[in-house]
Design an enzyme around this catalytic site. Sequence first.
Site, PDB file in Angstrom:
ATOM      1  N   CYS A   2      54.298  48.891  37.129  1.00  0.00           N
ATOM      2  CA  CYS A   2      55.420  49.870  37.184  1.00  0.00           C
ATOM      3  C   CYS A   2      56.647  49.484  36.322  1.00  0.00           C
ATOM      4  O   CYS A   2      56.922  48.558  36.111  1.00  0.00           O
ATOM      5  CB  CYS A   2      55.721  50.346  38.462  1.00  0.00           C
ATOM      6  SG  CYS A   2      54.323  50.773  39.482  1.00  0.00           S
ATOM      7  N   ARG A  27      53.526  48.162  29.022  1.00  0.00           N
ATOM      8  CA  ARG A  27      53.354  47.387  30.499  1.00  0.00           C
ATOM      9  C   ARG A  27      51.942  48.349  31.109  1.00  0.00           C
ATOM     10  O   ARG A  27      51.631  47.688  32.091  1.00  0.00           O
ATOM     11  CB  ARG A  27      54.250  47.670  31.413  1.00  0.00           C
ATOM     12  CG  ARG A  27      55.582  46.772  30.698  1.00  0.00           C
ATOM     13  CD  ARG A  27      56.908  47.137  31.702  1.00  0.00           C
ATOM     14  NE  ARG A  27      56.735  47.018  33.065  1.00  0.00           N
ATOM     15  CZ  ARG A  27      56.694  45.646  33.624  1.00  0.00           C
ATOM     16  NH1 ARG A  27      56.687  44.558  32.792  1.00  0.00           N
ATOM     17  NH2 ARG A  27      56.639  45.560  35.073  1.00  0.00           N
ATOM     18  N   TRP A  74      52.094  52.346  38.117  1.00  0.00           N
ATOM     19  CA  TRP A  74      50.943  51.798  38.079  1.00  0.00           C
ATOM     20  C   TRP A  74      50.243  51.878  39.439  1.00  0.00           C
ATOM     21  O   TRP A  74      50.687  51.275  40.388  1.00  0.00           O
ATOM     22  CB  TRP A  74      50.779  50.494  37.395  1.00  0.00           C
ATOM     23  CG  TRP A  74      49.554  49.684  37.666  1.00  0.00           C
ATOM     24  CD1 TRP A  74      49.271  48.830  38.668  1.00  0.00           C
ATOM     25  CD2 TRP A  74      48.678  49.590  36.368  1.00  0.00           C
ATOM     26  NE1 TRP A  74      48.142  48.288  38.255  1.00  0.00           N
ATOM     27  CE2 TRP A  74      47.558  48.607  36.816  1.00  0.00           C
ATOM     28  CE3 TRP A  74      48.382  50.103  35.277  1.00  0.00           C
ATOM     29  CZ2 TRP A  74      46.539  48.437  36.237  1.00  0.00           C
ATOM     30  CZ3 TRP A  74      47.107  49.907  34.782  1.00  0.00           C
ATOM     31  CH2 TRP A  74      46.421  48.994  35.100  1.00  0.00           C
ATOM     32  N   ASN A 100      59.197  49.287  42.335  1.00  0.00           N
ATOM     33  CA  ASN A 100      58.054  48.576  41.907  1.00  0.00           C
ATOM     34  C   ASN A 100      57.686  47.468  42.913  1.00  0.00           C
ATOM     35  O   ASN A 100      58.661  47.020  43.395  1.00  0.00           O
ATOM     36  CB  ASN A 100      58.520  47.917  40.644  1.00  0.00           C
ATOM     37  CG  ASN A 100      58.418  48.680  39.319  1.00  0.00           C
ATOM     38  OD1 ASN A 100      58.576  49.603  39.176  1.00  0.00           O
ATOM     39  ND2 ASN A 100      59.059  47.818  38.255  1.00  0.00           N
ATOM     40  N   GLY A 101      56.426  47.356  43.182  1.00  0.00           N
ATOM     41  CA  GLY A 101      56.002  46.192  44.097  1.00  0.00           C
ATOM     42  C   GLY A 101      55.096  46.917  45.369  1.00  0.00           C
ATOM     43  O   GLY A 101      54.470  47.902  44.940  1.00  0.00           O
ATOM     44  N   GLU A 482      34.158  29.490  33.316  1.00  0.00           N
ATOM     45  CA  GLU A 482      35.270  30.297  33.050  1.00  0.00           C
ATOM     46  C   GLU A 482      36.296  29.697  31.913  1.00  0.00           C
ATOM     47  O   GLU A 482      36.691  30.352  31.249  1.00  0.00           O
ATOM     48  CB  GLU A 482      36.159  30.795  34.280  1.00  0.00           C
ATOM     49  CG  GLU A 482      37.415  31.557  34.318  1.00  0.00           C
ATOM     50  CD  GLU A 482      37.253  33.010  33.194  1.00  0.00           C
ATOM     51  OE1 GLU A 482      36.155  33.075  32.956  1.00  0.00           O
ATOM     52  OE2 GLU A 482      38.502  33.169  32.979  1.00  0.00           O
ATOM     53  N   LYS A 486      37.173  30.896  28.214  1.00  0.00           N
ATOM     54  CA  LYS A 486      38.481  30.886  27.901  1.00  0.00           C
ATOM     55  C   LYS A 486      38.612  30.339  26.331  1.00  0.00           C
ATOM     56  O   LYS A 486      39.414  30.993  25.623  1.00  0.00           O
ATOM     57  CB  LYS A 486      39.568  30.357  28.950  1.00  0.00           C
ATOM     58  CG  LYS A 486      39.718  31.371  29.923  1.00  0.00           C
ATOM     59  CD  LYS A 486      40.549  32.568  29.987  1.00  0.00           C
ATOM     60  CE  LYS A 486      39.729  33.617  29.633  1.00  0.00           C
ATOM     61  NZ  LYS A 486      39.188  34.294  30.701  1.00  0.00           N
ATOM     62  N   GLU A 489      36.869  32.451  23.578  1.00  0.00           N
ATOM     63  CA  GLU A 489      37.225  33.565  23.133  1.00  0.00           C
ATOM     64  C   GLU A 489      38.612  33.613  22.408  1.00  0.00           C
ATOM     65  O   GLU A 489      38.631  34.330  21.428  1.00  0.00           O
ATOM     66  CB  GLU A 489      37.275  34.715  24.456  1.00  0.00           C
ATOM     67  CG  GLU A 489      38.361  34.646  25.312  1.00  0.00           C
ATOM     68  CD  GLU A 489      38.343  35.725  26.350  1.00  0.00           C
ATOM     69  OE1 GLU A 489      38.654  35.241  27.580  1.00  0.00           O
ATOM     70  OE2 GLU A 489      37.893  36.878  26.078  1.00  0.00           O
ATOM     71  N   HIS A 505      19.117  16.870  31.566  1.00  0.00           N
ATOM     72  CA  HIS A 505      18.043  17.632  31.361  1.00  0.00           C
ATOM     73  C   HIS A 505      17.860  18.159  29.912  1.00  0.00           C
ATOM     74  O   HIS A 505      17.110  19.133  29.493  1.00  0.00           O
ATOM     75  CB  HIS A 505      17.561  18.737  32.245  1.00  0.00           C
ATOM     76  CG  HIS A 505      17.459  18.114  33.677  1.00  0.00           C
ATOM     77  ND1 HIS A 505      16.375  17.490  34.074  1.00  0.00           N
ATOM     78  CD2 HIS A 505      18.351  17.994  34.680  1.00  0.00           C
ATOM     79  CE1 HIS A 505      16.464  17.122  35.164  1.00  0.00           C
ATOM     80  NE2 HIS A 505      17.813  17.371  36.013  1.00  0.00           N
ATOM     81  N   LYS A 604      39.701  44.629  24.927  1.00  0.00           N
ATOM     82  CA  LYS A 604      40.170  44.556  26.362  1.00  0.00           C
ATOM     83  C   LYS A 604      39.271  45.160  27.127  1.00  0.00           C
ATOM     84  O   LYS A 604      38.841  44.735  28.455  1.00  0.00           O
ATOM     85  CB  LYS A 604      41.565  45.000  26.519  1.00  0.00           C
ATOM     86  CG  LYS A 604      42.123  44.675  28.049  1.00  0.00           C
ATOM     87  CD  LYS A 604      42.220  43.387  28.171  1.00  0.00           C
ATOM     88  CE  LYS A 604      42.664  43.083  29.717  1.00  0.00           C
ATOM     89  NZ  LYS A 604      42.225  41.730  30.004  1.00  0.00           N
TER      90      LYS A 604
END
Length: 609
Positions: A2, A27, A74, A100-101, A482, A486, A489, A505, A604
């Site tokens: 927000c 945002r 948001w 906000n929050g 992960e 990162k 990419e 192996h 995205k």
Amino acid sequence: MCGIVGYIGEKKTVDFLLDGLTKLEYRGYDSAGVAVMEGKNIFVEKSVGRLDSLKEKLKNKTLNGVIGIGHTRWATHGRPSDVNAHPHTDCHGNFVVVHNGIIENYMPLKEGLIARGHKFISETDTEVVAHLLEENYTGDFVDAVRKVLSLIEGSYSLVFMSRENPDVLICAKQENPLVIGLGKDENFIASDIPAIISRTRNTYILNDGEIGIVKKDSVKIIDRQGNAIDKKTFHVTWNAEAAEKGGYEHFMLKEINEQPKAVRDTMSKRIAKDGASIILDELNWDKKFLDSINKIYIVACGTAYHAGLVGKFYIEKLARKLVEVDVASEYRYRNPIVDENTLVIVISQSGETSDTLAALKESRRLGAKTLAITNVVGSSIARQAENVIHTWAGPEIAVASTKAYTTQLILMFMLALYMAQINGTIPADRLKELICKLKKIPAQISETLSDVDPIKTFARQYGFNEDVFYIGRSLDYCVALEGALKLKEISYIHAEAYASGELKHGTLALIVEGVPVIALATQKSVYEKTLSNIKEVKARDAIVIGIAATGDTELEKYLDHVIYVPDTDELLIPLLTVVPLQLLAYYAAITRGCDVDKPRNLAKSVTVE
Ligand code: M6R
């Protein structure tokens, strides 16, 4: 996330409000609104969708008011809609608030307010604040705000406007940013500097617990007890682009640093006050329901898939239910064995990933029960699934997913605990112990983020290698996957993750002198085995960087470099070990001059097959 703006001065407030909100568009938001003091009344206009639809609604209105507030929302509590958009008002339109929050205790507050005759029109947590203000106002606006702040729990930045007090805006901050911009015969309020940077560079950056009393020609800062605070002004030197990133060089770095807050927001409202159980209001599961489920699938793509792998571990270990994890693009075409006794959990930050959405639809067609974990309220996946639990990470702008991943892990962990509670597969004292450790995670992530220099050094030293290997066992292996994604990419370095025991192996053939290996060694239950695997790669003269928990004195005997993260339960440590791996990828990409926030060939939100 927000955005908040506020103006008090001599010019038409609506011009600044719309301009400021436009500056905050980057945002992400799903609806917007403004409130303007027009004579003795407060005029409110709101609209779901882009700011343009709000501007369209305002096009033929003449608004001359010189005090007002605005907001881009948001969604967290309640879907994106005109009604749920901010500003929110009390029963009589006397008080208006933007927020906000998350107000964590809004439900009991709302129930109490309704019982006392207040009428609510939105599904938001924010609306309680306006009604509380109405209830606690006895003629002193500042006192009423202070009283309201003492009643609400959670994280917020708030701006209040009152019909009876047309010469002042009051704002308050708790764990969400808020800045007051200082002008001549005018002052500004904003959640973020980009909204005000074209008007003023002199600001007060509020700290938690501070309240701003903003008039057109004065600003007073007080604490919750009403004591005046002698605050220093902060002169902003950033350019507009740097301001959007909160002073960070890239959105990715900003989002990595937002993880303590994102994780705290996602978890805190879902932990019972006594710290003894998990509350998932979104689900109404009972033992009968869980007994009817004989198989669980977790289906997702990319980073979300990696969160699913950790989720499998949690659910199997804590709730003792069999879980299969699949990438959505495979699952949807392989005629999965799914029926009404299957629970399919899809994970998607954006809620729009085409493969994941198709997997969800296919699961529903086959009769499965479905649950979505997503960061975007009202997204396609959120709308299609029977049940939804939201991560409250705020919008993620960088293509590389960071805070979405850690919040997904949090929810997978909480879901597993919730199921274990129902199933009776976790003793009460162990549950309490894990919740206690969970609550410490945000602070431990902050601690991990406080020492990045060694990571920068490694990234500079090894950033030009063509291959990097990541190894680990158990949950360390899931995090290794992960970490490798990162690095690939955003730095375009070839990176592979292996279960440490699997190296021998085949892949061990590639481990030769000078090849960098990142070895995660935090899983106590397989520690000795991991150590043997690390010795195997070290014996082949690989450059091994260890990731260990503080207190591990063994690893550094064999390795040149060890990055330590704070110690916690081995189930929770992925939330910490992933942080140096995110940073390593980030600084390696910087070393190589890559476009970190917009890596090549990636989007995205992947809405094509
Ligand atoms: O929006 P989603 O979580 O469904 O996206 C899934 C993947 O496309 C995403 O996680 C991708 O792997 C990220 N770029 C990884 O950083």
